[in-house]
Design a protein around this motif. Structure first.
Motif, mmCIF file in Angstrom:
data_model
loop_
_atom_site.group_PDB
_atom_site.id
_atom_site.type_symbol
_atom_site.label_atom_id
_atom_site.label_comp_id
_atom_site.label_asym_id
_atom_site.label_seq_id
_atom_site.Cartn_x
_atom_site.Cartn_y
_atom_site.Cartn_z
ATOM 1 N N THR A 150 1.046 -1.262 0.107
ATOM 2 C CA THR A 150 0.055 -0.117 0.129
ATOM 3 C C THR A 150 0.819 1.299 -0.014
ATOM 4 N N GLY A 172 -1.793 -1.676 -8.693
ATOM 5 C CA GLY A 172 -3.333 -1.411 -8.890
ATOM 6 C C GLY A 172 -4.064 -2.126 -10.140
ATOM 7 N N VAL A 186 -5.712 -7.663 -6.526
ATOM 8 C CA VAL A 186 -6.827 -6.902 -6.055
ATOM 9 C C VAL A 186 -8.234 -7.635 -5.700
ATOM 10 N N TYR A 217 -5.916 2.050 -4.327
ATOM 11 C CA TYR A 217 -5.789 1.598 -5.764
ATOM 12 C C TYR A 217 -6.930 1.316 -6.406
ATOM 13 N N ARG A 218 -8.341 1.186 -5.553
ATOM 14 C CA ARG A 218 -9.693 1.415 -6.166
ATOM 15 C C ARG A 218 -10.351 2.061 -5.382
#
Length: 314
Positions: free
Chosen positions: A273, A281, A287, A312-313
């Motif tokens: 992270t 990502g 993910v 990332y989302r």
């Protein structure tokens, strides 16, 4: 009716004033009493005579050192008498430790302590084998922070030959970390491979954390499920610092492993992270896996998974 109440008000005000004055007087008396109890500040010379007197109690000698501190280097004879206290193993250890603390505090004044510095550190080098473990360790700590070459060599010798050790191996590694040289890295790697105890292995890894050539060591330990969790986490942090791409690859493998420990996955997630890039990502498999971890049972993993997904989302 009105005329009868006025004297009562005056009496109340007078009573309040009397009580206030009494409180003030009482407070002043306490302050005076406290001031009377406080010992008068002695001159450095007078205080030194107390410190060096065996007729005084340990408590009195330690207390007098507070007044000696003002003029440690003003008189060479007095300064030498303090060094003699450090050397004298028959002196009460509390007096020796307090004297060491006083001299070390005085040494922070670069200008006023300059004339004493050479003798002070030469004396400390004489004391690296002192029989009292606490005193010896403090002396070594002072010299190690000064990056003293003699002490560094003695600490390395102790790691290579336990019979010559001045302190436990984990403490020696901590002290060596103040000024790490290539020889220290070599010794630390040997300890990681053949540790005398877990604490020494942990400190050896921390010392190696700035050594890029130790990347394979960190990588191996990071993914070793038979290794202690703390060791794996330290190794993961060191690998991230020295070889970030290898860390990302190994962290991904740990996250995709259903049988991996929760705390190790949390460590991997935190690293990815904070230090991941665009490719992290775009990794759909990863993910999706993190999405499942977010809904898992481990509170620690769920928390780090949420952070990962927020980045990332979003």
């Amino acid at each position: 009716m009105t005329t009868r109440r006025k004297p009562a008000k005056k009496a109340t005000k007078k009573a309040k004033s009397t009580r206030k004055a009494a409180k003030t007087t009482k407070k002043a008396a306490k302050s005076t009493k406290k001031a009377a109890k406080a010992p008068a500040r002695r001159s450095p010379r007078a205080a030194l005579s107390v410190v060096t007197s065996s007729k005084q109690t340990t408590k009195q000698r330690v207390a007098a050192l507070g007044d000696v501190a003002m003029g440690v280097c003003e008189n060479d004879e007095g300064f030498q008498s303090l060094l003699n206290i450090l050397r004298d193993q028959k002196e009460p250890i509390k007096v020796r430790l307090a004297t060491l603390q006083t001299l070390q505090g005085a040494s922070f004044s670069v200008i006023t302590f300059e004339s004493c510095r050479g003798d002070y550190f030469a004396t400390l080098r004489e004391l690296v084998e002192d029989p009292d473990p606490e005193f010896r360790q403090r002396v070594l700590g002072i010299l190690a922070r000064e990056k003293d070459a003699y002490v560094q060599q003695r600490l390395l010798e102790g790691l290579q030959n336990p019979d010559r050790a001045l302190v436990p191996p984990e403490k020696a590694l901590q002290l060596l970390s103040y000024d790490v040289h290539a020889e220290a890295y070599s010794v630390a790697r040997d300890i990681v491979n053949n540790p005398p105890n877990t604490e020494a292995k942990r400190e050896a890894l921390r010392l190696l954390s700035a050594d890029a050539s130790s990347g394979p060591v960190f990588e191996k330990l990071m993914i070793d499920k038979d290794e202690k969790r703390e060791i794996r986490q330290i190794s993961a942090a060191a690998l991230q610092a020295t070889h970030p791409r290898r860390f990302q690859q190994r962290a991904r493998e740990l996250l995709l492993d259903d049988k991996e420990y929760d705390d190790i996955q949390a460590t991997a997630l935190t690293g990815m992270t904070q230090f991941g890039d665009e490719s992290t990502g775009n990794d759909e498999e990863l993910v999706r896996r993190v999405g499942r971890l977010e809904k898992g049972k481990s509170a620690k993993v769920k928390k780090t998974a949420k952070r990962f997904l927020r980045r990332y989302r979003p």
